[in-house]
Structure formats: C-alpha cells, structure tokens
Design an enzyme around this catalytic site. Structure first.
Site, mmCIF file in Angstrom:
data_model
loop_
_atom_site.group_PDB
_atom_site.id
_atom_site.type_symbol
_atom_site.label_atom_id
_atom_site.label_comp_id
_atom_site.label_asym_id
_atom_site.label_seq_id
_atom_site.Cartn_x
_atom_site.Cartn_y
_atom_site.Cartn_z
ATOM 1 C CB ALA A 120 -0.913 -0.007 1.217
ATOM 2 N NE ARG A 122 -2.102 1.669 5.364
ATOM 3 C CZ ARG A 122 -2.983 1.049 4.586
ATOM 4 N NH1 ARG A 122 -3.407 1.654 3.478
ATOM 5 N NH2 ARG A 122 -3.438 -0.146 4.903
ATOM 6 C CE1 TYR A 123 1.467 0.129 6.603
ATOM 7 C CE2 TYR A 123 0.326 -0.969 4.803
ATOM 8 C CZ TYR A 123 0.373 -0.555 6.122
ATOM 9 O OH TYR A 123 -0.677 -0.821 6.966
ATOM 10 C CB ILE A 124 6.167 1.844 -0.802
ATOM 11 C CG1 ILE A 124 4.936 2.421 -1.504
ATOM 12 C CG2 ILE A 124 6.017 0.352 -0.593
ATOM 13 C CD1 ILE A 124 4.661 1.804 -2.862
#
Length: 882
Positions: A120, A122-124
């Site tokens: 997602a 928001r994680y990368i």
C-alpha cells in the site's frame, strides 16, 4: 431536420420505442474519445509522459528535498493537478518506479518477475533519482499552464533531454486506437542518438527488463503490422531437469507456470513437477519423467506454453494535440532533435544570465572605482540621484554590451557602504574575466551545438550507463512444428472392415500412440487414400489396409504398391511418397477404373525396397507363372503415376520373399549458426554425411565432451567450441592450465562412452581449457613469458601426437613445460590422410523423423550393426536419423 427528429422522438416515446441519440453521440462521445486519447492513454512525444505520469513527476519535484517521501504523500500532492482518484495515481507511480530509471524506491514495490503487487502507498517511499533530476527538470525552459482548478501551475510538457519514451516504453488503450511502444536499452538509445547527430544510420531494438530471448526479424521499426517473438531462456539444469532462468516480456513466473501446468493437463507436454525458486532472479525448475527428451520438451514448452509469445508493437504518440503513428527510429530522431533544441534554449538562458552578471559587475566596478557614489551626496530627490549616477557613468560605459537602464542604476544605489569600503578592484576584475570566459565557452557551445549535444549524451552514458547493459538476447528463432514436439497423449484405433478410425474405438485394433493435433493417413483396398484430423471416430472408407500418423512434407517414407487396374485388367507396380495433400479429400491411387483393387501394399519409413514373389493363375498358354519382383528396381515417382506393368494376366497371389533395405542414401546434415540448429535443408555449414549409427561430437569451453544423435530438436550450449561428425578412432587433443598444479598440461584421448557426457578437465576453480583440437596430427606453439632482465625465449612448436600417446579421458596428461607460459596457440596440423568414408549422394529431404528413445539407450549395441541393418527396420517401428 432537427424539428423532424424531435417529432419522431415524441412519436417513439408515445409508442414505447428507443429514442435516437444521434446528436448526443456526435458531440459527447467525440469529446469523450478525444479526452481519453489526449489526456489518459497516449504519451506525448515531447517528454514521453502521459498526463498522470507528468503530474506525478512534477509533484515529486515540488516535494523533493533529497529525502524519501511516503508515496501516499506524493499521491495526495499529485491530486492537486490530476482530477482523478488516488488509486490510478498510485498505480501509475508504481509502474514508473518498477522501471528503475526516474524514481529511487524504498520498500516493497512489487516484483515484475513474479507479478506480485506493491505494498500500500502508505508503506512505501520514493524520491527522484539523480538521472531524473539531471534530465527531466529545468523550470527556466518549461512552458506552464493552469491546473484543472486554476489554483496552481503545471507544466505543459517537461523539458526531458533524453529519449525517455523509448527507454521506458508505453502502453495504453484509448477510444478507437491504442499504443504499445516497447522498452529499449538505455545505452543503445544514447549510442543511436549520437549516431543520428553524426549523420549516421542507426537501428534500435527493444530490450526487456525480464531478459529472455527475442527475435526482431519482423519488428518493422515498431510500426503497425510488426511482430516480436519473445522466449524464455531455458537450459539443462540436470539430466532430467530443465531450468527457466529468464522469462518472456509480458509474462510472470505465475502465468508461465500456469501455462505449463495447463499444457501438461492437456497432454501436450509431459512433466513430473515444477519448482518455483524465483526471488531476485528467475529460477523455475521443470522436472521430467525418465526417458523424456529434454531437448524435445524445450521445443514443446515454446510451442504449447507462454515460454514463447508474440508481441505486436504499435507506436502511437501525441504531437500537437493529435495522435500520429510513427516508427521508433523517427521517435528517436525527433526526441534527439528536441534535446538539441532544449540544450540550445538552456545555453541561451545561461548566456543571458552570464551577460547580465557581467554587465552589472562592470557597472559596479565603474560605480565604485570612479567614486560615482559621491555625486549623489548633494542630491535631495530620487530623480536627482538617478540623474547624477547616470551622468557619472556615461564617460565609462562605452565598452558595455547594452545600454544602462533605470533598473541598473537602482541596483547600484542598493550597494551597501560596507561593500564599497571593502571593494577589491583585482577581485572584481577576476570575476569579470571569469564571466567573460564562461560567456565565450557558451558561445562556442552554441556555435558547435551538435558537438555539445554529442558530449552531453556521452556524459549521460558515462554517469548513468553502468548496470544498464542489454538484458534480452537477440536471436533468430527457428519455427517449431507442433506435431513434431507434441507428446503422444492418446491412442489411435482402427476398425478395418467397417472403415472407422478414432481414439474412442477401444474395442477395435490398436494402431499407435498419437496426439490430438495429428493428421492420420489411411489407405483402403480399393486404392483410395485420405488424410484426416485425428478424432474420436471418423469414417474413411471400408477395407482399410494401412493407417498411420501423417507427416507433412515427408519424402523419406515410401509406399510400395501393386494394384489391379479394373476388373480383369492389367496389374501395375508403383513406388511413391505422399508429401502434401488436402485434408479430408479422397485420392485414387489407381487409374480410377471400376473394380480396381490393391494386391500388395507396404509403408516404408526409411525408403525400404523389399523383394516379392508374383504368382499367376494357370490360364491359357501362360508359361511363366512365378517370378520375383524387386522394388529397388522401381523408380520412386509421384502418387498419381500409373506405374510399371507387372503382368497382363491374372495374379493369383503375391508373397513377401525378402525384407527390404533402404534405397535412400546417407543424409547430409548442416548446422545453421544463425538459429543454432541442425537441418537437412542445406542451410549453414555442412557437418557431414550421416548413417543410422553416426553421431555428432560436441566439446564445450567448460571441459565437457559428448556425442549425440543428430536430431533437429537438439539445443546446443552457448559455450560450445567444437561441433563435428564424430569419428570414434579420431583422438581429441587438449592443452589446459591445471589450476591445482599451476602448470600447463597436454592430454589426448578417445570418447569411451558415446552416450554419456565426459568431464575431461580436473576439478579446480582455476583450471582452464587453453586449446582443443580434433585434428589427426595437431601442432601447438608455446609463447613463453618474458622474464625481467632476460630476452624472451623463442616460441616452441610441439607435435602433440609425438608429445603424448592416447590415454583415458580422465588422465591428467603430461606436463607441457616447466617454463612460464604467456599463451599457447594452435597451428596448422601436419599432413595426414584420414580414412575415407563412402560418399553420399545429395538428396532432397524436407521432413525428418525423430529417432526413438530405444535407439538412444541402446546405441552401443547398434554400433556393431551394419549400415543395412540400421537402415532396414520394418513396420511402424522404423527409425530414421532424426
């Protein structure tokens, strides 16, 4: 007209019918189509970006501070410019990041090899690469426009100074058209741009991030109608294990494995299991059942699975707000020319900036050096101050390149007293001189703009080309005939009397194993012939005398036939081959007279010609009632030939007296280096003339020697250095560096196990094959290393036949010399009259059968058989060279 349509629509509404939307279609749909083409699906030629990609790059540049940003943050920032949802922006950004050119990525960005999706947003995290900062941005030469809501400015096109569109590739489906531009190699694009600037011809071919092999014969410069064939890279991992190390573009390891399992379920191929060990690199292990040919399975994987695909390129781009179709070469030319113009604009802006700096530095020096600032002490008004400075400057500004403006004088009044007090004339002059040098350099670049652009591209190659070498191997593929490599996955049966053939007639006579894509050839007692597709049950004609799998263009299989021409007519004999037919059409092999029938028939896969005994009925004054007929005396003609007369009298019966031997000569085999395949069509270099037991010798650089049966499905190792017809009594001579003993050795040996690979070099990481020779009397030359303070020792020639006798393949051999060796060269061999082989007449063979597995496993037993024994196997089990 519009009033009539309104009236018609009202009537339709009353009657409950469909309302016409002609006007709506013309206006709204055309607007929608134009929007999708221009704003969504097709990239612009100026910078190679689609609008969403351009907006992502612009947003990243605004956020760039050298550190990583959350992708979710970048997506949110991009939404100020892109009037669509965050999902589409995130997907487009992941696609850019996976191409590893413009974005430095951190975290799980997915895997193009396995098809795994990215984490997602928001994680990368992401940031612009150094390359992107170097070639994509320059606000001073960027044309700007208002964003969709008018609150901000966004670029019309980014000033990309590189053929980025070709480097990344592009795909999109619009309304009424689509685009598919394949990615090309970074270094090759730079080289092609340089060649274009130099006025030279160039050719660019795609390069795929997944590697693999590709045949660009019909690439057609990326235009419509072109086609690229891409293949996985498949090699031998073990005796019964194949390894897929690279996959074709457009596939993933998951889809590839699924296609292999599907082909296995359908019986096209036969595998034991598949292991997927893919991580950073592809590794798919395909385990085969014992007795399955690995080479044949490789061809079957290409024929029936996604290990080979075809890609149809279609270069459509946007230019001047219109879609146009052009080739990749033209895209590169226009991109390179655009880069030149951007470089020119950049130089002109820099020139203007340097000239402005020089102008003000000169004014500043005049203002301070001549103490003009004192002239304003008595002035009480601003206009007086300006006028006084202007008057003081006039005697000193003749050398300036432009007139002094009010803005220039205003800037002079802003100079602080502290700076005036510390003013250094020498330093000021040095600054002016440095600016003059920079101005001169820029003017030189503008005068030699092409040379400057070439140097720019060379710098890009030097700074960013490392690690961007070609990944996809360019090859020319040989077409794979599916019927030759398909696994025989079903059984064929025949009901001879009723005239049915098929795979469902299990209660009837078994014929052979076949595949569901095979054609079947059938002969009946009436002299009729038909070729039909294999099916569950097919009627072909009563009284079937022969049925077999049909091989198209097979000139090797010869049919021997004796038939009666009409009731009470003459008996004829003929020999013929069936190379091509129309499927499901009935052919009459007799003269077509009523009552014709076949008296004798045989199918001979290797052109055998048997001897039969003809027995006539005792009728009238016939004296000779019995004699032998040798089919070898009958010429092979077309299937429509009438044949030779056997007898005008009634034939009682025909008996087989002697099984036949092949009437075909040994086969000539060629090796086509372009496609790395053997063939019998005369393409490439002649390997030799082969009989049934003959084999090919192969030696690799890694120190492996083996002999193989010459099959057209054979795949050759990339490090193969010797490939020739194997003569069992001809020795192999080898000079190698022994890594363990750090000395050069010589050995001569014969192949002892013809069906097995032989490692003839000692196992040590530093052991290296120097030279190998299959000459009868080879000669080597030793070039010694020059020792410090001494003259180089003269080169020494060695007759390897006299130097060492023939030993076992695993022998270490004899030490070549104790001296330090620079290199060993192979010279022309000594004269030797090799044993003569029986020459073979050249024959036209188009299609070949594969040799049976039994032939391979029992090759050592067949070695002692005579030529006639190898060529005279009867029935359906007859074997041929391939």
């Amino acid at each position: 007209m519009s009033e009539e349509l309104d009236d018609l629509n009202e009537q339709n509404e009353d009657q409950g019918t469909i309302t016409k939307v002609t006007g709506m279609y013309k206006d709204w749909f055309l607007d929608y189509a134009s929007y999708v083409i221009l704003e969504r699906a097709v990239p612009a030629i100026e910078d190679g970006f689609k609008p969403v990609q351009r907006r992502i790059m612009h947003a990243m540049q605004e956020l760039d501070d050298g550190r990583y940003n959350k992708v979710a943050n970048i997506v949110g920032h991009t939404m100020q410019y892109h009037p669509h949802g965050d999902a589409s922006i995130a997907d487009a950004m992941v696609q850019i990041g996976q191409k590893d050119l413009l974005i430095d990525t951190q975290g799980n960005w997915g895997n193009i090899l396995t098809g795994d999706s990215a984490a997602a947003s928001r994680y990368i995290e992401a940031r612009l690469s150094k390359f992107a900062l170097d070639v994509v941005y320059n606000p001073k030469i960027t044309e700007w426009q208002a964003s969709y809501d008018g609150r901000r400015k966004e670029p019309v096109n980014l000033p990309v100074m590189f053929p980025l569109l070709l480097a990344q590739g592009a795909e999109g489906i619009a309304v009424g058209l689509s685009t598919r531009i394949l990615p090309h190699n970074f270094i090759e694009l730079i080289d092609a741009s340089i060649k274009h600037l130099q006025g030279k011809r160039f050719k660019i071919l795609p390069d795929f991030p997944t590697g693999g092999e590709a045949d660009f014969t019909n690439y057609n410069d990326g235009n419509r109608g072109g086609k690229v064939r891409v293949r996985a890279k498949i090699g031998h991992h073990d005796k019964n294990v194949l390894k897929i190390s690279e996959i074709p573009y457009g596939t993933t390891t998951t889809s590839l494995i699924d296609s292999i399992l599907k082909a296995n379920d359908k019986g096209k191929i036969k595998i034991k299991k598949i292991e997927d060990n893919t991580a950073a690199e592809v590794e798919i292990l395909v385990h085969l059942h014992s007795g399955i040919s690995p080479d044949k399975t490789i061809d079957a994987l290409y024929a029936f699975t996604n290990c080979e695909n075809s890609i149809s390129p279609l270069c459509c781009i946007i230019e001047d707000n219109k879609p146009i179709f052009i080739g990749v070469s033209e895209i590169l030319r226009r991109s390179t020319d655009n880069t030149v113009q951007l470089l020119k604009s950049e130089l002109e802006i820099k020139l203007n900036e340097y000239e402005e700096q020089w102008h003000f530095a000169s004014l500043e020096r005049i203002f301070i050096e001549n103490r003009i600032y004192r002239d304003i002490e008595e002035e009480e008004t601003w206009e007086g101050v300006i006028s006084a400075i202007d008057k003081g400057l006039k005697p000193h500004i003749k050398h300036l390149k432009r007139a002094v403006t009010k803005e220039d004088i205003t800037r002079l009044t802003e100079i602080r007293i502290k700076r005036i007090s510390k003013f250094d004339i020498d330093k000021a002059q040095q600054k002016i001189d440095a600016l003059e040098d920079q101005i001169a350099q820029i003017k030189h670049h503008l005068e030699h703009l092409i040379d400057y652009a070439i140097a720019y591209f060379k710098r890009l190659k030097k700074d960013y080309g490392e690690g961007k070498e070609r990944k996809t191997e360019i090859k020319i593929f040989e077409d794979i005939v599916a019927t030759k490599v398909v696994i025989r996955n079903t059984k064929l049966y025949v009901n001879r009397k009723e005239g049915f053939i098929g795979t469902s007639l299990r209660k009837d006579e078994y014929v052979c194993d076949c595949a569901d894509i095979d054609d079947i050839i059938v002969f009946t007692a009436e002299g009729k012939m038909m070729v039909t597709k294999v099916d569950t049950k097919t009627f072909v004609g009563k009284d079937i005398i022969h049925v077999a799998v049909f091989k198209k263009k097979d000139k090797r299989t010869i049919y021997n036939m004796i038939y009666l021409d009409g009731k009470g007519g003459t008996t004829y004999v003929k020999r013929f081959a069936v190379t091509s037919v129309t499927r499901d059409r009935e052919y009459d092999l007799t003269n077509g007279k009523k009552g014709s029938k076949v008296l004798y028939f045989s199918a001979n896969p290797n052109g055998e010609a048997e001897v039969v005994t003809i027995l006539l009925r005792q009728v009238g004054s016939v004296k000779k009632l019995k004699w032998d007929l040798d089919f070898a005396d009958i010429l092979i003609k077309g299937r429509n030939s009438k044949g030779n007369i056997v007898s005008k009298y009634a034939v009682k019966r025909i008996e087989l007296k002697e099984k036949g031997v092949s009437t075909l000569k040994p086969r000539k085999i060629w090796f086509d280096d372009t496609v790395q395949r053997l063939n019998v069509d005369g393409r490439g270099e002649l390997v030799g003339e082969f009989r049934g037991e003959d084999r090919i010798l192969i030696i690799t650089q890694s120190g492996v020697a083996k002999t193989i049966v010459p099959e057209i499905t054979t795949h050759f190792d990339s490090d193969m250095i010797v490939m020739e017809k194997w003569l069992p009594k001809k020795p192999i001579s080898v000079v190698y560096y022994n890594g363990d003993r750090e000395l050069y050795y010589v050995k001569r040996f014969l192949i002892e196990n013809e069906g097995r690979e032989e490692d003839f070099l000692p196992e040590h990481p530093d052991t290296q094959l120097e030279i190998v020779s299959t000459d009868w009397k080879p000669v080597a030359e030793i070039e010694f290393t020059k020792e410090r303070g001494k003259d180089r020792k003269a080169n020494q020639e060695i007759n390897l036949e006299e130097f060492i006798s023939i030993k076992g393949v695993n022998a270490i051999g004899n030490q070549l010399t104790k001296e330090k060796v620079n290199q060993v060269n192979l010279l022309d061999p000594l004269p030797y009259e090799a044993p003569k082989e029986t020459p073979a007449d050249e024959i036209d063979v188009i299609d070949e059968e594969e040799i049976s597995e039994k032939k391979k496993t029992n090759s050592s037993a067949n070695k002692n058989n005579s030529d006639d024994d190898n060529d005279s196997k009867d029935g359906e089990g007859q074997t041929a060279l391939f």
